[in-house]
Design an enzyme around this catalytic site. Structure first.
Site, PDB file in Angstrom:
ATOM      1  CG  HIS A  91      21.697 -14.775  10.255  1.00  0.00           C
ATOM      2  ND1 HIS A  91      20.923 -14.277  11.282  1.00  0.00           N
ATOM      3  CD2 HIS A  91      22.952 -14.890  10.748  1.00  0.00           C
ATOM      4  CE1 HIS A  91      21.678 -14.116  12.362  1.00  0.00           C
ATOM      5  NE2 HIS A  91      22.918 -14.476  12.067  1.00  0.00           N
ATOM      6  CB  CYS A 145      23.450 -27.022  -5.843  1.00  0.00           C
ATOM      7  SG  CYS A 145      23.634 -28.775  -6.233  1.00  0.00           S
ATOM      8  N   GLY A 193      15.469  -3.524  16.340  1.00  0.00           N
ATOM      9  CA  GLY A 193      14.616  -4.702  16.228  1.00  0.00           C
ATOM     10  C   GLY A 193      15.313  -6.030  16.403  1.00  0.00           C
ATOM     11  CB  CYS A 230      20.534 -28.894  -8.397  1.00  0.00           C
ATOM     12  SG  CYS A 230      21.743 -28.009  -9.400  1.00  0.00           S
TER      13      CYS A 230
HETATM   14  C1  BV8 Z   1      27.866 -19.700  14.616  1.00  0.00           C
HETATM   15  C2  BV8 Z   1      18.589 -17.773   9.589  1.00  0.00           C
HETATM   16  C3  BV8 Z   1      30.002 -20.677  14.730  1.00  0.00           C
HETATM   17  C4  BV8 Z   1      17.729 -18.973   9.488  1.00  0.00           C
HETATM   18  C5  BV8 Z   1      19.202 -17.495  11.926  1.00  0.00           C
HETATM   19  C6  BV8 Z   1      25.608 -20.756  23.232  1.00  0.00           C
HETATM   20  C7  BV8 Z   1      25.933 -19.461  23.552  1.00  0.00           C
HETATM   21  C8  BV8 Z   1      26.185 -18.513  22.577  1.00  0.00           C
HETATM   22  C9  BV8 Z   1      26.122 -18.865  21.242  1.00  0.00           C
HETATM   23  C10 BV8 Z   1      25.784 -20.152  20.940  1.00  0.00           C
HETATM   24  C11 BV8 Z   1      25.532 -21.108  21.900  1.00  0.00           C
HETATM   25  N1  BV8 Z   1      25.239 -22.270  21.277  1.00  0.00           N
HETATM   26  C12 BV8 Z   1      25.299 -22.084  19.935  1.00  0.00           C
HETATM   27  C13 BV8 Z   1      25.637 -20.805  19.740  1.00  0.00           C
HETATM   28  C14 BV8 Z   1      25.826 -20.155  18.496  1.00  0.00           C
HETATM   29  C15 BV8 Z   1      24.463 -19.868  17.877  1.00  0.00           C
HETATM   30  C16 BV8 Z   1      23.625 -18.957  18.759  1.00  0.00           C
HETATM   31  O1  BV8 Z   1      23.862 -17.772  18.830  1.00  0.00           O
HETATM   32  N2  BV8 Z   1      22.627 -19.545  19.426  1.00  0.00           N
HETATM   33  C17 BV8 Z   1      21.794 -18.746  20.319  1.00  0.00           C
HETATM   34  C18 BV8 Z   1      20.312 -19.030  20.022  1.00  0.00           C
HETATM   35  C19 BV8 Z   1      22.158 -19.073  21.739  1.00  0.00           C
HETATM   36  N3  BV8 Z   1      24.814 -19.177  16.670  1.00  0.00           N
HETATM   37  C20 BV8 Z   1      25.064 -19.885  15.570  1.00  0.00           C
HETATM   38  O2  BV8 Z   1      24.950 -21.091  15.476  1.00  0.00           O
HETATM   39  C21 BV8 Z   1      25.572 -19.053  14.412  1.00  0.00           C
HETATM   40  N4  BV8 Z   1      26.755 -19.671  13.883  1.00  0.00           N
HETATM   41  O3  BV8 Z   1      27.941 -19.290  15.741  1.00  0.00           O
HETATM   42  O4  BV8 Z   1      28.923 -20.286  13.936  1.00  0.00           O
HETATM   43  C22 BV8 Z   1      29.626 -22.023  15.281  1.00  0.00           C
HETATM   44  C23 BV8 Z   1      29.798 -23.103  14.445  1.00  0.00           C
HETATM   45  C24 BV8 Z   1      29.502 -24.376  14.958  1.00  0.00           C
HETATM   46  C25 BV8 Z   1      29.005 -24.531  16.276  1.00  0.00           C
HETATM   47  C26 BV8 Z   1      28.806 -23.420  17.096  1.00  0.00           C
HETATM   48  C27 BV8 Z   1      29.125 -22.145  16.587  1.00  0.00           C
HETATM   49  C28 BV8 Z   1      24.532 -19.002  13.321  1.00  0.00           C
HETATM   50  C29 BV8 Z   1      23.336 -18.209  13.821  1.00  0.00           C
HETATM   51  C30 BV8 Z   1      22.392 -17.945  12.648  1.00  0.00           C
HETATM   52  C31 BV8 Z   1      21.108 -18.697  12.871  1.00  0.00           C
HETATM   53  N5  BV8 Z   1      20.171 -18.337  11.803  1.00  0.00           N
HETATM   54  N6  BV8 Z   1      18.404 -17.164  10.916  1.00  0.00           N
HETATM   55  C32 BV8 Z   1      16.269 -18.610   9.410  1.00  0.00           C
HETATM   56  O5  BV8 Z   1      15.904 -17.430   9.648  1.00  0.00           O
HETATM   57  O6  BV8 Z   1      15.475 -19.526   9.125  1.00  0.00           O
HETATM   58  S1  BV8 Z   1      19.010 -16.713  13.413  1.00  0.00           S
HETATM   59  C33 BV8 Z   1      17.504 -15.952  13.580  1.00  0.00           C
HETATM   60  O7  BV8 Z   1      17.615 -15.243  14.815  1.00  0.00           O
HETATM   61  C34 BV8 Z   1      17.164 -14.885  12.563  1.00  0.00           C
HETATM   62  O8  BV8 Z   1      18.190 -14.568  11.661  1.00  0.00           O
HETATM   63  C35 BV8 Z   1      16.921 -13.683  13.469  1.00  0.00           C
HETATM   64  O9  BV8 Z   1      17.095 -12.484  12.852  1.00  0.00           O
HETATM   65  C36 BV8 Z   1      17.963 -13.941  14.459  1.00  0.00           C
HETATM   66  C37 BV8 Z   1      18.075 -13.113  15.674  1.00  0.00           C
HETATM   67  O10 BV8 Z   1      16.805 -12.897  16.180  1.00  0.00           O
HETATM   68  P1  BV8 Z   1      16.264 -11.388  16.103  1.00  0.00           P
HETATM   69  O11 BV8 Z   1      16.446 -10.885  14.707  1.00  0.00           O
HETATM   70  O12 BV8 Z   1      16.882 -10.596  17.177  1.00  0.00           O
HETATM   71  O13 BV8 Z   1      14.726 -11.614  16.302  1.00  0.00           O
HETATM   72  P2  BV8 Z   1      13.961 -11.871  17.685  1.00  0.00           P
HETATM   73  O14 BV8 Z   1      12.595 -12.356  17.352  1.00  0.00           O
HETATM   74  O15 BV8 Z   1      14.836 -12.665  18.604  1.00  0.00           O
HETATM   75  O16 BV8 Z   1      13.848 -10.402  18.325  1.00  0.00           O
HETATM   76  C38 BV8 Z   1      13.026  -9.437  17.689  1.00  0.00           C
HETATM   77  C39 BV8 Z   1      13.229  -8.146  18.445  1.00  0.00           C
HETATM   78  O17 BV8 Z   1      12.504  -7.125  17.778  1.00  0.00           O
HETATM   79  C40 BV8 Z   1      12.721  -8.200  19.876  1.00  0.00           C
HETATM   80  O18 BV8 Z   1      13.689  -7.616  20.725  1.00  0.00           O
HETATM   81  C41 BV8 Z   1      11.451  -7.334  19.837  1.00  0.00           C
HETATM   82  O19 BV8 Z   1      11.280  -6.611  21.058  1.00  0.00           O
HETATM   83  C42 BV8 Z   1      11.790  -6.360  18.736  1.00  0.00           C
HETATM   84  N7  BV8 Z   1      10.640  -5.793  18.036  1.00  0.00           N
HETATM   85  C43 BV8 Z   1       9.406  -6.340  17.873  1.00  0.00           C
HETATM   86  N8  BV8 Z   1       8.640  -5.485  17.143  1.00  0.00           N
HETATM   87  C44 BV8 Z   1       9.418  -4.406  16.840  1.00  0.00           C
HETATM   88  C45 BV8 Z   1      10.687  -4.605  17.407  1.00  0.00           C
HETATM   89  N9  BV8 Z   1      11.690  -3.704  17.289  1.00  0.00           N
HETATM   90  C46 BV8 Z   1      11.422  -2.577  16.598  1.00  0.00           C
HETATM   91  N10 BV8 Z   1      10.230  -2.323  16.015  1.00  0.00           N
HETATM   92  C47 BV8 Z   1       9.213  -3.205  16.121  1.00  0.00           C
HETATM   93  N11 BV8 Z   1       8.013  -2.930  15.558  1.00  0.00           N
END
Ligand code: BV8
Length: 246
Positions: A120, A128, A189, A149
């Site tokens: 990501h 840019c 995580g 830029c």
């Molecule tokens: C794409 C960068 C093609 C920005 C991020 C409907 C169904 C399925 C998919 C989709 C849908 N509608 C749209 C989509 C696609 C969409 C998507 O998946 N949406 C989801 C929300 C439904 N995906 C996209 O758009 C991707 N592109 O598919 O391209 C496309 C093109 C056009 C149109 C459609 C599709 C792009 C996705 C990238 C988004 N950018 N980040 C920024 O950060 O500012 S995503 C963001 O979420 C972060 O990168 C993050 O890492 C990521 C995932 O979250 P997690 O890392 O899992 O973090 P989270 O907080 O959720 O969980 C933390 C976990 O850690 C928990 O389980 C917790 O229990 C655990 N934890 C806590 N403490 C600890 C721990 N584990 C271990 N130790 C600890 N101490």
């Protein structure tokens, strides 16, 4: 989390040569970086649609940049935790070790990991909006918001993948390719809620890899995992490391 499971995880790793790791925001939470969907979730204060999308950026680049500037300030003041450091150590122990991360905080590299696929993007890189050039920038807080830029004066954006944007095809290809080759995938995580990253573990499992999950909470991947270690990465990974060296 049962000690027997930690021992079994160490045994599986010890016998393997090709290790893939998929990390999410959870591995950085013990460094003090909020996760996205957890109790202290980063998204709680903001709705993803408001900020991490190209539409939000074209509508209000200043607001989106204020959020990233705040996050850069927070991330810039934290250190990698034992979870990051163990993964950096393990990379030197295995013939093939690929760290695939959804995180944009750069903490894996700061901990010494080298072979990283940043699915990501990276919060310390700007791009840019006109020339598409990518530049490292660690200025925090940023002077101008939005930053411009240096060569063409156009607005810079964070070099991260927003919702609705495609991932870098080469990085994505390499992530899926190694997921189909690895003998073990450590899934650490991540809530497994964002695609296409969340499909990597099932892709690896379908290709015959063993899946070891490290997460305090169950996730949609828990049923797929051969071993699910419920706990914090910063505590569990050092435990596995101890058993590996016994
Ligand atoms: C794409 C960068 C093609 C920005 C991020 C409907 C169904 C399925 C998919 C989709 C849908 N509608 C749209 C989509 C696609 C969409 C998507 O998946 N949406 C989801 C929300 C439904 N995906 C996209 O758009 C991707 N592109 O598919 O391209 C496309 C093109 C056009 C149109 C459609 C599709 C792009 C996705 C990238 C988004 N950018 N980040 C920024 O950060 O500012 S995503 C963001 O979420 C972060 O990168 C993050 O890492 C990521 C995932 O979250 P997690 O890392 O899992 O973090 P989270 O907080 O959720 O969980 C933390 C976990 O850690 C928990 O389980 C917790 O229990 C655990 N934890 C806590 N403490 C600890 C721990 N584990 C271990 N130790 C600890 N101490």
């Amino acid at each position: 989390m049962k000690t027997e499971d930690v021992k079994q995880a160490a045994e599986i790793l010890r016998k393997s040569k090709r290790i893939a790791v998929l990390t999410g925001a959870g591995i950085s939470s013990e460094s003090g970086v909020p996760t996205f969907r957890g109790r202290d979730g980063l998204w709680r204060q903001f709705r993803a649609e408001d900020l991490a999308t190209p539409e939000a950026f074209s509508r209000d680049p200043k607001l989106v940049w204020e959020w990233y500037d705040w996050r850069r300030g927070l991330i810039g003041n934290v250190e990698p935790n034992p979870g990051h450091r163990i993964l950096a150590k393990w990379e030197t122990l295995f013939p093939e070790f690929v760290l695939i991360t959804q995180n944009i905080d750069g903490l894996h590299a700061k901990a010494g990991s080298k072979n990283i696929l940043e699915l990501h993007g990276n919060i310390w890189k700007l791009r840019c909006t006109k020339e598409e050039t990518i530049m490292e920038n660690h200025v925090s807080p940023l002077g101008d918001i939005p930053p411009r830029c240096p060569s063409c004066g156009e607005t810079l954006r964070p070099h991260v993948v927003w919702f609705g944007e495609s991932l870098d095809p080469d990085i994505l290809h390499r992530a899926f390719a190694f997921s189909s080759l690895c003998e073990v995938m450590l899934v650490i995580g991540t809530s497994a809620s964002v695609q296409p990253a969340a499909s990597l573990p099932s892709y690896a499992s379908d290709a015959g890899a063993k899946i070891i999950e490290v997460n305090p909470d169950p996730t949609p991947l828990t049923s797929l995992a051969n071993i699910s270690l419920q706990g914090k990465a910063g505590e569990i990974l050092p435990l596995i490391d101890q058993f590996m060296s016994l």
